[in-house]
Design a protein around this motif. Structure first.
Motif, PDB file in Angstrom:
ATOM      1  N   ARG A  58       0.839  -1.202   0.000  1.00 35.08           N
ATOM      2  CA  ARG A  58       0.000   0.000   0.000  1.00 35.08           C
ATOM      3  C   ARG A  58       0.872   1.249   0.000  1.00 35.08           C
ATOM      4  O   ARG A  58       0.601   2.211  -0.701  1.00 35.08           O
ATOM      5  N   ALA A  99       0.930   4.075  -2.874  1.00 34.89           N
ATOM      6  CA  ALA A  99       0.580   5.442  -2.477  1.00 34.89           C
ATOM      7  C   ALA A  99       1.685   6.425  -2.869  1.00 34.89           C
ATOM      8  O   ALA A  99       1.399   7.501  -3.398  1.00 34.89           O
ATOM      9  N   VAL A 116      -0.317   9.904  -3.044  1.00 35.33           N
ATOM     10  CA  VAL A 116      -1.402   9.983  -2.064  1.00 35.33           C
ATOM     11  C   VAL A 116      -0.938   9.346  -0.764  1.00 35.33           C
ATOM     12  O   VAL A 116       0.090   8.666  -0.711  1.00 35.33           O
ATOM     13  N   HIS A 117      -1.704   9.530   0.299  1.00 36.52           N
ATOM     14  CA  HIS A 117      -1.408   8.910   1.580  1.00 36.52           C
ATOM     15  C   HIS A 117      -1.724   7.420   1.497  1.00 36.52           C
ATOM     16  O   HIS A 117      -2.683   7.028   0.832  1.00 36.52           O
ATOM     17  N   GLN A 151      -3.116   5.499   3.499  1.00 36.34           N
ATOM     18  CA  GLN A 151      -4.458   5.157   3.981  1.00 36.34           C
ATOM     19  C   GLN A 151      -5.503   5.337   2.887  1.00 36.34           C
ATOM     20  O   GLN A 151      -6.517   4.645   2.875  1.00 36.34           O
ATOM     21  N   THR A 152      -5.244   6.232   1.945  1.00 39.72           N
ATOM     22  CA  THR A 152      -6.160   6.423   0.826  1.00 39.72           C
ATOM     23  C   THR A 152      -6.295   5.135   0.025  1.00 39.72           C
ATOM     24  O   THR A 152      -7.394   4.768  -0.406  1.00 39.72           O
ATOM     25  N   TYR A 185      -8.633   2.888   1.883  1.00 37.22           N
ATOM     26  CA  TYR A 185     -10.017   3.347   1.730  1.00 37.22           C
ATOM     27  C   TYR A 185     -10.574   2.945   0.368  1.00 37.22           C
ATOM     28  O   TYR A 185     -11.723   2.510   0.250  1.00 37.22           O
ATOM     29  N   LEU A 186      -9.763   3.091  -0.670  1.00 37.18           N
ATOM     30  CA  LEU A 186     -10.187   2.695  -2.014  1.00 37.18           C
ATOM     31  C   LEU A 186     -10.474   1.200  -2.076  1.00 37.18           C
ATOM     32  O   LEU A 186     -11.485   0.775  -2.629  1.00 37.18           O
ATOM     33  N   TYR A 205     -14.068   5.035  -0.257  1.00 39.15           N
ATOM     34  CA  TYR A 205     -13.680   6.294  -0.884  1.00 39.15           C
ATOM     35  C   TYR A 205     -13.758   6.120  -2.394  1.00 39.15           C
ATOM     36  O   TYR A 205     -13.295   5.120  -2.935  1.00 39.15           O
ATOM     37  N   PRO A 229     -12.445   7.521  -5.895  1.00 43.41           N
ATOM     38  CA  PRO A 229     -11.336   8.351  -6.348  1.00 43.41           C
ATOM     39  C   PRO A 229     -11.786   9.408  -7.350  1.00 43.41           C
ATOM     40  O   PRO A 229     -12.810   9.264  -8.021  1.00 43.41           O
ATOM     41  N   LEU A 251      -7.133  10.333 -10.208  1.00 47.38           N
ATOM     42  CA  LEU A 251      -6.548   9.249  -9.414  1.00 47.38           C
ATOM     43  C   LEU A 251      -6.906   7.891 -10.005  1.00 47.38           C
ATOM     44  O   LEU A 251      -6.055   6.995 -10.083  1.00 47.38           O
TER      45      LEU A 251
END
Length: 67
Positions: A10, A14, A19-20, A22-23, A26-27, A32, A34, A38
């Motif tokens: 991850r 990222a 991106v972070h 954690q994003t 989430y995806l 989340y 995008p 993204l």
């Protein structure tokens, strides 16, 4: 699934996407949606059409046999 198949962490994904980490989580969990930019960046990273990564219809669960 693509990330796991290609053994990409991850954190590495990222960083490549800017991106972070954690994003990415989430995806993957569907928590989340995008941006178009993204989504296209993820598809480009994995060298697949965006439809392979994202869809408006839910993907079937892995290991789930259709009835």
């Amino acid at each position: 699934m693509l990330r796991a198949e290609r053994q990409v962490s991850r954190r590495h994904l990222a960083e490549a996407l800017g991106v972070h980490y954690q994003t990415v989580g989430y995806l993957e969990r569907g928590e989340y949606s995008p941006s178009l930019h993204l989504a296209l960046s993820i598809a480009r990273y994995f060298e697949v059409p965006v439809e392979v990564v994202f869809s408006t219809e839910p993907f079937p669960r892995i290991g789930h046999e259709p009835s």
